[in-house]
Write an enzyme that holds these catalytic residues in place. Structure first.
Site, PDB file in Angstrom:
ATOM      1  N   ARG A  15     -11.372  -9.973   7.212  1.00 33.38           N
ATOM      2  CA  ARG A  15     -10.223 -10.863   6.960  1.00 33.38           C
ATOM      3  C   ARG A  15      -8.926 -10.235   7.499  1.00 33.38           C
ATOM      4  O   ARG A  15      -8.342 -10.720   8.461  1.00 33.38           O
ATOM      5  CB  ARG A  15     -10.130 -11.149   5.446  1.00 33.38           C
ATOM      6  CG  ARG A  15      -9.168 -12.272   5.088  1.00 33.38           C
ATOM      7  CD  ARG A  15      -7.715 -11.868   5.078  1.00 33.38           C
ATOM      8  NE  ARG A  15      -7.404 -10.783   4.158  1.00 33.38           N
ATOM      9  CZ  ARG A  15      -6.227 -10.191   4.107  1.00 33.38           C
ATOM     10  NH1 ARG A  15      -5.235 -10.568   4.915  1.00 33.38           N
ATOM     11  NH2 ARG A  15      -6.006  -9.190   3.273  1.00 33.38           N
ATOM     12  N   HIS A 208      -3.673  -0.848  -1.077  1.00 34.67           N
ATOM     13  CA  HIS A 208      -3.950  -1.553   0.188  1.00 34.67           C
ATOM     14  C   HIS A 208      -2.939  -1.010   1.203  1.00 34.67           C
ATOM     15  O   HIS A 208      -1.813  -1.497   1.300  1.00 34.67           O
ATOM     16  CB  HIS A 208      -3.760  -3.059  -0.067  1.00 34.67           C
ATOM     17  CG  HIS A 208      -3.983  -3.949   1.105  1.00 34.67           C
ATOM     18  ND1 HIS A 208      -5.154  -4.648   1.305  1.00 34.67           N
ATOM     19  CD2 HIS A 208      -3.180  -4.293   2.146  1.00 34.67           C
ATOM     20  CE1 HIS A 208      -5.053  -5.386   2.394  1.00 34.67           C
ATOM     21  NE2 HIS A 208      -3.864  -5.182   2.932  1.00 34.67           N
ATOM     22  N   HIS A 210      -1.664  -0.188   4.864  1.00 31.84           N
ATOM     23  CA  HIS A 210      -1.681  -0.273   6.327  1.00 31.84           C
ATOM     24  C   HIS A 210      -1.203   1.086   6.850  1.00 31.84           C
ATOM     25  O   HIS A 210      -0.382   1.758   6.211  1.00 31.84           O
ATOM     26  CB  HIS A 210      -0.805  -1.432   6.806  1.00 31.84           C
ATOM     27  CG  HIS A 210      -1.458  -2.760   6.556  1.00 31.84           C
ATOM     28  ND1 HIS A 210      -2.195  -3.408   7.512  1.00 31.84           N
ATOM     29  CD2 HIS A 210      -1.528  -3.519   5.439  1.00 31.84           C
ATOM     30  CE1 HIS A 210      -2.675  -4.530   7.001  1.00 31.84           C
ATOM     31  NE2 HIS A 210      -2.293  -4.621   5.741  1.00 31.84           N
ATOM     32  N   CYS A 241      -0.816  -7.693  10.204  1.00 34.02           N
ATOM     33  CA  CYS A 241      -0.483  -8.928   9.504  1.00 34.02           C
ATOM     34  C   CYS A 241       0.300  -9.793  10.472  1.00 34.02           C
ATOM     35  O   CYS A 241       1.260  -9.320  11.078  1.00 34.02           O
ATOM     36  CB  CYS A 241       0.344  -8.645   8.255  1.00 34.02           C
ATOM     37  SG  CYS A 241       0.937 -10.165   7.469  1.00 34.02           S
ATOM     38  N   ASN A 250      -5.235  -1.737   8.402  1.00 33.00           N
ATOM     39  CA  ASN A 250      -5.417  -0.946   7.178  1.00 33.00           C
ATOM     40  C   ASN A 250      -6.004   0.404   7.532  1.00 33.00           C
ATOM     41  O   ASN A 250      -6.606   0.566   8.593  1.00 33.00           O
ATOM     42  CB  ASN A 250      -6.425  -1.625   6.256  1.00 33.00           C
ATOM     43  CG  ASN A 250      -5.812  -2.760   5.502  1.00 33.00           C
ATOM     44  OD1 ASN A 250      -5.845  -3.875   5.956  1.00 33.00           O
ATOM     45  ND2 ASN A 250      -5.246  -2.456   4.368  1.00 33.00           N
TER      46      ASN A 250
HETATM   47  P1  HMG Z   1       3.053 -25.149   4.821  1.00 37.64           P
HETATM   48  O1  HMG Z   1       3.191 -25.416   6.262  1.00 37.64           O
HETATM   49  O2  HMG Z   1       4.285 -25.026   3.994  1.00 37.64           O
HETATM   50  O3  HMG Z   1       2.085 -26.152   4.042  1.00 37.64           O
HETATM   51  O4  HMG Z   1       2.181 -23.797   4.677  1.00 37.64           O
HETATM   52  P2  HMG Z   1       1.615 -27.609   4.293  1.00 37.64           P
HETATM   53  O5  HMG Z   1       1.017 -28.033   2.978  1.00 37.64           O
HETATM   54  O6  HMG Z   1       2.728 -28.418   4.883  1.00 37.64           O
HETATM   55  O7  HMG Z   1       0.420 -27.452   5.357  1.00 37.64           O
HETATM   56  C1  HMG Z   1       0.605 -27.273   6.746  1.00 37.64           C
HETATM   57  C2  HMG Z   1      -0.678 -27.675   7.437  1.00 37.64           C
HETATM   58  O8  HMG Z   1      -1.748 -26.811   7.029  1.00 37.64           O
HETATM   59  C3  HMG Z   1      -1.141 -29.073   7.076  1.00 37.64           C
HETATM   60  O9  HMG Z   1      -1.867 -29.563   8.198  1.00 37.64           O
HETATM   61  C4  HMG Z   1      -2.094 -28.836   5.936  1.00 37.64           C
HETATM   62  O10 HMG Z   1      -3.045 -29.871   5.790  1.00 37.64           O
HETATM   63  C5  HMG Z   1      -2.775 -27.552   6.363  1.00 37.64           C
HETATM   64  P3  HMG Z   1      -1.294 -30.750   9.096  1.00 37.64           P
HETATM   65  O11 HMG Z   1      -1.217 -31.934   8.168  1.00 37.64           O
HETATM   66  O12 HMG Z   1       0.072 -30.277   9.537  1.00 37.64           O
HETATM   67  O13 HMG Z   1      -2.320 -30.868  10.188  1.00 37.64           O
HETATM   68  N1  HMG Z   1      -3.237 -26.727   5.229  1.00 37.64           N
HETATM   69  C6  HMG Z   1      -4.450 -26.186   5.150  1.00 37.64           C
HETATM   70  N2  HMG Z   1      -5.527 -26.256   5.973  1.00 37.64           N
HETATM   71  C7  HMG Z   1      -6.644 -25.580   5.572  1.00 37.64           C
HETATM   72  N3  HMG Z   1      -6.706 -24.845   4.435  1.00 37.64           N
HETATM   73  C8  HMG Z   1      -5.660 -24.751   3.611  1.00 37.64           C
HETATM   74  C9  HMG Z   1      -4.469 -25.440   3.954  1.00 37.64           C
HETATM   75  N4  HMG Z   1      -3.258 -25.555   3.371  1.00 37.64           N
HETATM   76  C10 HMG Z   1      -2.519 -26.343   4.157  1.00 37.64           C
HETATM   77  N5  HMG Z   1      -5.730 -24.015   2.499  1.00 37.64           N
HETATM   78  C11 HMG Z   1       0.621 -22.415   3.519  1.00 37.64           C
HETATM   79  C12 HMG Z   1       1.885 -23.241   3.414  1.00 37.64           C
HETATM   80  C13 HMG Z   1       0.489 -21.607   2.255  1.00 37.64           C
HETATM   81  C14 HMG Z   1      -0.575 -23.365   3.646  1.00 37.64           C
HETATM   82  C15 HMG Z   1       0.725 -21.516   4.765  1.00 37.64           C
HETATM   83  O14 HMG Z   1       1.935 -20.818   4.701  1.00 37.64           O
HETATM   84  C16 HMG Z   1      -0.404 -20.539   4.895  1.00 37.64           C
HETATM   85  O15 HMG Z   1      -1.557 -20.917   5.095  1.00 37.64           O
HETATM   86  N6  HMG Z   1      -0.106 -19.237   4.795  1.00 37.64           N
HETATM   87  C17 HMG Z   1      -1.096 -18.195   4.897  1.00 37.64           C
HETATM   88  C18 HMG Z   1      -0.578 -17.068   5.746  1.00 37.64           C
HETATM   89  C19 HMG Z   1      -1.611 -15.977   5.824  1.00 37.64           C
HETATM   90  O16 HMG Z   1      -2.797 -16.214   5.754  1.00 37.64           O
HETATM   91  N7  HMG Z   1      -1.125 -14.733   5.996  1.00 37.64           N
HETATM   92  C20 HMG Z   1      -1.990 -13.595   6.136  1.00 37.64           C
HETATM   93  C21 HMG Z   1      -2.699 -13.242   4.875  1.00 37.64           C
HETATM   94  S1  HMG Z   1      -1.684 -12.354   3.721  1.00 37.64           S
HETATM   95  C22 HMG Z   1      -1.757 -10.724   4.274  1.00 37.64           C
HETATM   96  O17 HMG Z   1      -2.274 -10.431   5.320  1.00 37.64           O
HETATM   97  C23 HMG Z   1      -1.196  -9.655   3.355  1.00 37.64           C
HETATM   98  C24 HMG Z   1      -2.289  -8.879   2.610  1.00 37.64           C
HETATM   99  O18 HMG Z   1      -3.205  -8.290   3.528  1.00 37.64           O
HETATM  100  C25 HMG Z   1      -1.633  -7.771   1.767  1.00 37.64           C
HETATM  101  C26 HMG Z   1      -0.672  -6.898   2.560  1.00 37.64           C
HETATM  102  O19 HMG Z   1      -1.097  -6.250   3.530  1.00 37.64           O
HETATM  103  O20 HMG Z   1       0.479  -6.883   2.193  1.00 37.64           O
HETATM  104  C27 HMG Z   1      -3.082  -9.787   1.670  1.00 37.64           C
HETATM  105 MG    MG Z   2      -2.954  -6.442   4.535  1.00 33.54          MG
END
Ligand code: HMG
Ligand code: MG
Length: 306
Positions: A15, A208, A210, A241, A250
């Site tokens: 992931r 966690h 990086h 990220c 990481n």
């Molecule tokens: P948004 O644009 O505000 O939300 O995003 P929305 O509801 O307007 O959705 C936008 C589009 O995405 C729409 O599609 C939705 O249907 C679709 P459209 O109508 O435009 O074609 N959608 C989805 N599709 C599939 N599955 C879903 C979903 N939700 C909406 N679940 C949202 C808000 C939260 C969805 C967006 O900001 C998002 O997905 N963010 C995730 C970002 C991410 O994954 N970042 C990396 C992971 S975190 C990380 O790496 C940190 C970590 O490792 C810890 C660390 O290192 O610190 C964990």
């Molecule tokens: Mg991370």
């Protein structure tokens, strides 16, 4: 010095690693990686994430990946879920555990989740409720606990307050994300001091790290000394990220296993099988492993074969 007798290593490469890869891998390649990681005996493998494909296109095929893996009894296969739609997909994919993720700073929260911190917590409430009714464990992540790419230094008190909130919402543990790897042994110690003084149970914390600044192993040694017994790591040091430019992967899982072996801490992971998983994904991505231990062990094996 006191160290835990046993540590749970959470593999996040499929992931956290692959979400940041420019070159798209096929479902079969991703599933093969997860299968190879399973063979090594890792207890938890974060296999994908059910987020918006507009935001992270690399994870758009997490459903088919879950459908293609061979599940090893004893390993939990987990995924990120930012909203209820993500939870629906995760349930369809028969995940063993989901994770919600929040940030300590408003700027990172906006970039990563397009919402303020309090809005993200509100969005998580129905996820927690449904997960509870299904007996599905939920992990909480907090990003930027030791520094933010947009706001710089972060106060341990703010981390402590949000950690408490995630635990009170029902997360079984909180993984403390040093998203951009700026943490040091000093700041890691100060953070854990604050959290434990505030009454947060060390059993509910994971690290966690990086490794952007090369400090991850040093920070983990400090965390182990504080009693943290859950460590996130990424095979071959994959990743970064998408919303933290310049952040590298990481800490490499192979390096963590080598560290734990050196301290005599039990982990249940077979290092040769892990090395094989790291070789496989490095070949598929056509790049050198970021694991120093894996590279050194490979060089030693090559020398003895000469
Ligand atoms: P948004 O644009 O505000 O939300 O995003 P929305 O509801 O307007 O959705 C936008 C589009 O995405 C729409 O599609 C939705 O249907 C679709 P459209 O109508 O435009 O074609 N959608 C989805 N599709 C599939 N599955 C879903 C979903 N939700 C909406 N679940 C949202 C808000 C939260 C969805 C967006 O900001 C998002 O997905 N963010 C995730 C970002 C991410 O994954 N970042 C990396 C992971 S975190 C990380 O790496 C940190 C970590 O490792 C810890 C660390 O290192 O610190 C964990
Ligand atoms: Mg991370």
């Amino acid at each position: 010095m006191n160290y835990p007798d046993k540590v749970t290593v959470v593999e996040v490469g499929p992931r956290d690693g692959l979400q940041n890869e420019a070159s798209a891998l096929s479902v079969a390649q991703k599933a093969t990686l997860v299968d190879k990681l399973s063979v090594s005996g890792l207890p938890i493998i974060e296999t994908g994430s059910f987020v918006s494909p507009r935001w992270v296109p690399q994870m758009a095929d997490s459903g088919p990946v879950f459908g293609s893996i061979r599940r090893r009894p004893g390993t939990r296969y987990t995924a990120l879920t930012p909203n209820e739609r993500g939870l629906d997909s995760a349930i369809d994919a028969q995940v063993d555990e989901v994770a919600i993720f929040a940030a300590v700073t408003e700027s990172f929260s906006r970039k990563n989740l397009n919402a303020s911190i309090s809005e993200t917590l509100q969005r998580f409430a129905p996820i927690m409720e449904r997960a509870r009714s299904l007996n599905l464990p939920v992990r909480g992540y907090l990003s930027c606990v030791l520094g933010c790419p947009y706001e710089g230094e972060v106060s341990p008190a703010a981390v402590s307050q949000l950690t408490r909130q995630l635990l009170d919402m029902g997360c079984h543990e909180v993984s403390l994300g040093d998203t951009i790897g700026t943490g040091t042994a000093g700041s890691t110690g100060r953070l854990l001091d604050t959290l434990l003084t505030d009454g947060i149970a060390v059993e509910q914390l994971a690290m966690h790290c990086h490794d952007t600044y090369g400090q991850a192993l040093a920070n983990l040694v400090i965390a182990l000394q504080y009693g943290v017994a859950t460590i996130d790591a990424s095979i071959a040091g994959l990743g970064g990220c998408p919303y933290a430019r310049g952040a590298t992967g990481n800490v490499a899982t192979e390096d963590v296993i080598y560290l734990l072996d050196g301290l005599g801490i039990e982990h249940g992971v077979d290092l040769p099988a892990l090395l094989e998983a790291g070789r496989y994904i490095s070949q598929q991505l056509q790049r050198d492993s970021q694991s120093r231990a894996a590279r050194a062990l490979q060089a030693a094996a090559d020398n003895s074969a000469d």
